[in-house]
Design a protein around this motif. Structure first.
Motif, PDB file in Angstrom:
ATOM      1  N   ASP A 114       0.822  -1.220   0.000  1.00  0.00           N
ATOM      2  CA  ASP A 114       0.000   0.000   0.000  1.00  0.00           C
ATOM      3  C   ASP A 114       0.853   1.265   0.000  1.00  0.00           C
ATOM      4  O   ASP A 114       0.453   2.299   0.529  1.00  0.00           O
ATOM      5  N   ARG A 115       2.036   1.181  -0.566  1.00  0.00           N
ATOM      6  CA  ARG A 115       2.931   2.329  -0.673  1.00  0.00           C
ATOM      7  C   ARG A 115       3.502   2.355  -2.095  1.00  0.00           C
ATOM      8  O   ARG A 115       3.146   1.535  -2.921  1.00  0.00           O
ATOM      9  N   SER A 119      -2.591  -4.383   3.044  1.00  0.00           N
ATOM     10  CA  SER A 119      -3.712  -5.038   2.375  1.00  0.00           C
ATOM     11  C   SER A 119      -3.304  -5.762   1.103  1.00  0.00           C
ATOM     12  O   SER A 119      -4.123  -6.442   0.486  1.00  0.00           O
ATOM     13  N   GLU A 120      -2.052  -5.643   0.692  1.00  0.00           N
ATOM     14  CA  GLU A 120      -1.607  -6.264  -0.553  1.00  0.00           C
ATOM     15  C   GLU A 120      -1.222  -7.730  -0.347  1.00  0.00           C
ATOM     16  O   GLU A 120      -0.899  -8.169   0.768  1.00  0.00           O
ATOM     17  N   GLU A 121      -1.225  -8.462  -1.462  1.00  0.00           N
ATOM     18  CA  GLU A 121      -0.772  -9.849  -1.449  1.00  0.00           C
ATOM     19  C   GLU A 121       0.751  -9.847  -1.314  1.00  0.00           C
ATOM     20  O   GLU A 121       1.457  -9.308  -2.168  1.00  0.00           O
ATOM     21  N   PRO A 122       1.304 -10.434  -0.250  1.00  0.00           N
ATOM     22  CA  PRO A 122       2.753 -10.389  -0.046  1.00  0.00           C
ATOM     23  C   PRO A 122       3.556 -10.953  -1.219  1.00  0.00           C
ATOM     24  O   PRO A 122       4.605 -10.407  -1.575  1.00  0.00           O
ATOM     25  N   GLN A 153       4.342  -5.869  12.757  1.00  0.00           N
ATOM     26  CA  GLN A 153       4.287  -6.118  11.320  1.00  0.00           C
ATOM     27  C   GLN A 153       2.813  -6.169  10.924  1.00  0.00           C
ATOM     28  O   GLN A 153       2.034  -6.898  11.537  1.00  0.00           O
ATOM     29  N   GLU A 154       2.446  -5.370   9.911  1.00  0.00           N
ATOM     30  CA  GLU A 154       1.050  -5.290   9.504  1.00  0.00           C
ATOM     31  C   GLU A 154       0.807  -6.207   8.307  1.00  0.00           C
ATOM     32  O   GLU A 154       1.384  -6.019   7.240  1.00  0.00           O
ATOM     33  N   ILE A 155      -0.055  -7.194   8.497  1.00  0.00           N
ATOM     34  CA  ILE A 155      -0.391  -8.165   7.455  1.00  0.00           C
ATOM     35  C   ILE A 155      -1.908  -8.256   7.362  1.00  0.00           C
ATOM     36  O   ILE A 155      -2.582  -8.549   8.350  1.00  0.00           O
ATOM     37  N   ALA A 156      -2.443  -7.984   6.173  1.00  0.00           N
ATOM     38  CA  ALA A 156      -3.888  -8.045   5.945  1.00  0.00           C
ATOM     39  C   ALA A 156      -4.668  -7.223   6.968  1.00  0.00           C
ATOM     40  O   ALA A 156      -5.725  -7.643   7.465  1.00  0.00           O
ATOM     41  N   GLY A 157      -4.122  -6.056   7.294  1.00  0.00           N
ATOM     42  CA  GLY A 157      -4.813  -5.157   8.202  1.00  0.00           C
ATOM     43  C   GLY A 157      -4.678  -5.484   9.667  1.00  0.00           C
ATOM     44  O   GLY A 157      -5.244  -4.781  10.517  1.00  0.00           O
ATOM     45  N   VAL A 158      -3.924  -6.523  10.003  1.00  0.00           N
ATOM     46  CA  VAL A 158      -3.750  -6.926  11.399  1.00  0.00           C
ATOM     47  C   VAL A 158      -2.308  -6.639  11.824  1.00  0.00           C
ATOM     48  O   VAL A 158      -1.364  -6.988  11.112  1.00  0.00           O
TER      49      VAL A 158
END
Length: 525
Positions: A411-412, A440-443, A498-503
């Motif tokens: 998201d950057r 929110s992006e697919e890693p 670490q932010e993954i899928a909004g968590v």
């Protein structure tokens, strides 16, 4: 533990709400405003509201803040400050019948001035120094704080890593907190006896008015490199937002590093008085700059560097940076000049900066070379230029191979991902591509974009590895490295999550490194 939302003065100033209307020319609607209604604070976040606050409801990126006004009212808000759209929403919901609604054309723009007024302008009772730029803000702020502490018994540091007053610190939620929270923290700092402040100021904060209501005594500029273009649009837009810190009314004087074109442009266009600092030895900017690094011995021991700083009067001063790399000579020189501009004797500033080596996640040596382990370093470098500087800094202290663990944020700015990959492939020997904060992006898509850049240098992907877990990537890097190698983990630095899928997951590179070392030692036993 104290949280940023609760960093408020124990004995806040109190003002009659009616005076707020006349002071800022606001229009009142909703419930009648009691003549003796008193406000003691301001908040932009409904969840942070305490009794006596004015809740500021602004247009958000997705939802208008008026949607959360009921929570603020239930928490004890004495009024809601909003715009016409917010007022209409409060009237439709019926909430306007319960609380006074104060209307401003742009409530976000006045949130800072309103909060400063509510807390009796605490910034005017501190020596305030702000630092902006793409890279180097945190390091410069800590160097600066060390110099300020040499003459101020109690100081405050606000930035990416922490919010600290004296010895009391909490994790920082962002580089620059929202304006009402900032003014409350300044009021608390004054209450606790602080007399000086070093603060990082982000481009987002400047664009969104987070430092509104504060006039800095001195501000500094480090550099401008590719970052945040998803927000600013292009480099010109990025520069315009950064340069807001140097506006009349926002700062009284400035200090600008002129090693890049953006710094030179800022000096030429700044409406406030500025001093220029050139930190690249032998470059033409040093001839005309007010201050210049005219000689430097970039330490090859990984500990630091010494340099000669020429002042405006031609006098030469011997100084040192306690961190390795040319970039930290620049950060140290800027911090010294900023501290001097803020009233610290030059020799005192130089001596203090020379020993300010404990900066979380900035060239932080976590594992020392020996006992079968490589040197392992954590650094925040997360832009193309910062990655180059970080790898260049550790190459001279690496007898063997340079092993890099890195990724790129979701998201950057997506355009920098292949650029980072190409740099890594060119300057590191072994690469482990992994995740930073996918958000929110697919890693996998982020890693794929990085690997596209890697292939420009290494089509066959020799010594290139991919790890879907950042912790596993660090363990892999230690397994790949010998004692003569150096492992550098970039991108997250001090970050505790670490932010993954909004968590947000609790996570820290340094902690993972230490745990991996402990595990390997136990396996040997």
């Amino acid at each position: 533990m104290t949280t940023p939302a609760r960093m408020r003065p124990l004995h806040p100033a109190a003002h009659v709400v009616a005076d707020l209307l006349s002071t800022f020319g606001l229009v009142a609607r909703g419930a009648p405003l009691a003549a003796d209604a008193v406000l003691t604070g301001v908040s932009l976040a409904s969840g942070d509201v305490v009794a006596g606050d004015v809740f500021v409801a602004v247009t958000g990126f997705q939802v208008h803040g008026a949607a959360y006004a009921a929570q603020a009212v239930d928490a004890g808000a004495v009024a809601v400050l909003t715009d016409e759209a917010g007022a209409a929403r409060l009237e439709e919901s019926g909430l306007a019948r319960r609380i006074p609604v104060l209307i401003a054309e742009d409530p976000r723009a006045i949130a800072g001035p309103v909060a400063a007024w509510a807390h009796d302008a605490p910034g005017e009772r501190l020596i305030t120094v702000g630092v902006t730029g793409t890279n180097g803000k945190t390091t410069t702020a800590y160097f600066l704080d060390a110099a300020l502490r040499a003459v101020h018994p109690t100081t405050a540091v606000l930035g990416t890593v922490e919010l600290r007053i004296g010895e009391d610190a909490v994790e920082s939620p962002r580089t620059t907190v929202e304006a009402p929270a900032l003014q409350a923290i300044l009021a608390l700092a004054v209450e606790r006896g602080a007399t000086a402040l070093a603060m990082e100021v982000s481009s987002h904060a400047l664009a969104l008015g987070r430092v509104g209501g504060l006039t800095f005594d001195v501000v500094g500029f480090t550099n401008l490199q590719r970052d945040h273009l998803d927000f600013h649009g292009d480099m010109d837009g990025y520069f315009r937002d950064k340069s807001r810190l140097f506006a009349v009314g926002q700062a009284r004087r400035g200090v600008v590093v002129v090693d890049d074109e953006w710094g030179r442009r800022l000096v030429a266009e700044s409406p406030i008085p500025v001093e220029s600092v050139a930190t690249h030895v032998g470059e033409p900017e040093g001839e005309d700059a007010d201050w210049a690094v005219i000689a430097a011995d970039i330490g090859l021991d990984g500990v630091g560097s010494t340099f000669t700083l020429r002042g405006p009067d031609g006098a030469e001063h011997q100084a040192a940076s306690p961190l390795p790399g040319r970039v930290n000579v620049s950060n140290a020189a800027l911090a010294i000049v900023l501290a001097h501009a803020a009233g610290v004797d030059l020799d005192v500033a130089i001596a203090a900066v020379a020993v300010a080596h404990e900066i979380p996640g900035r060239m932080e040596r976590v594992i020392e070379r020996g006992d079968g382990f490589p040197l392992a370093i954590v650094d925040y470098a997360h832009t193309p230029d910062a990655l180059v500087l970080a790898l260049d800094a550790v190459r001279p202290i690496t007898p063997g191979r340079l092993v890099l663990v890195f990724g790129s944020d979701g998201d950057r700015d997506q355009g920098k991902r292949p650029i980072m990959g190409e740099i890594a492939a060119r300057l590191a020997d072994v690469i482990v591509v992994t995740d930073e904060n996918p958000r929110s992006e697919e890693p996998a898509a982020i890693r794929s974009a990085i690997l596209d850049g890697v292939r420009l240098q290494r089509p066959d992907l020799v010594d290139v590895h991919e790890a879907t877990s950042r912790a596993q990537a660090i363990r892999d890097a230690l397994d790949l490295a010998s004692e003569q190698d150096t492992v550098i983990i970039t991108g997250k630095g001090h970050e505790p999550t670490q932010e993954i899928a909004g968590v947000f997951h609790r996570y820290n590179d340094r902690d993972v490194l230490i745990a991996a070392r402990t595990s390997r030692r136990e396996q040997r036993a």
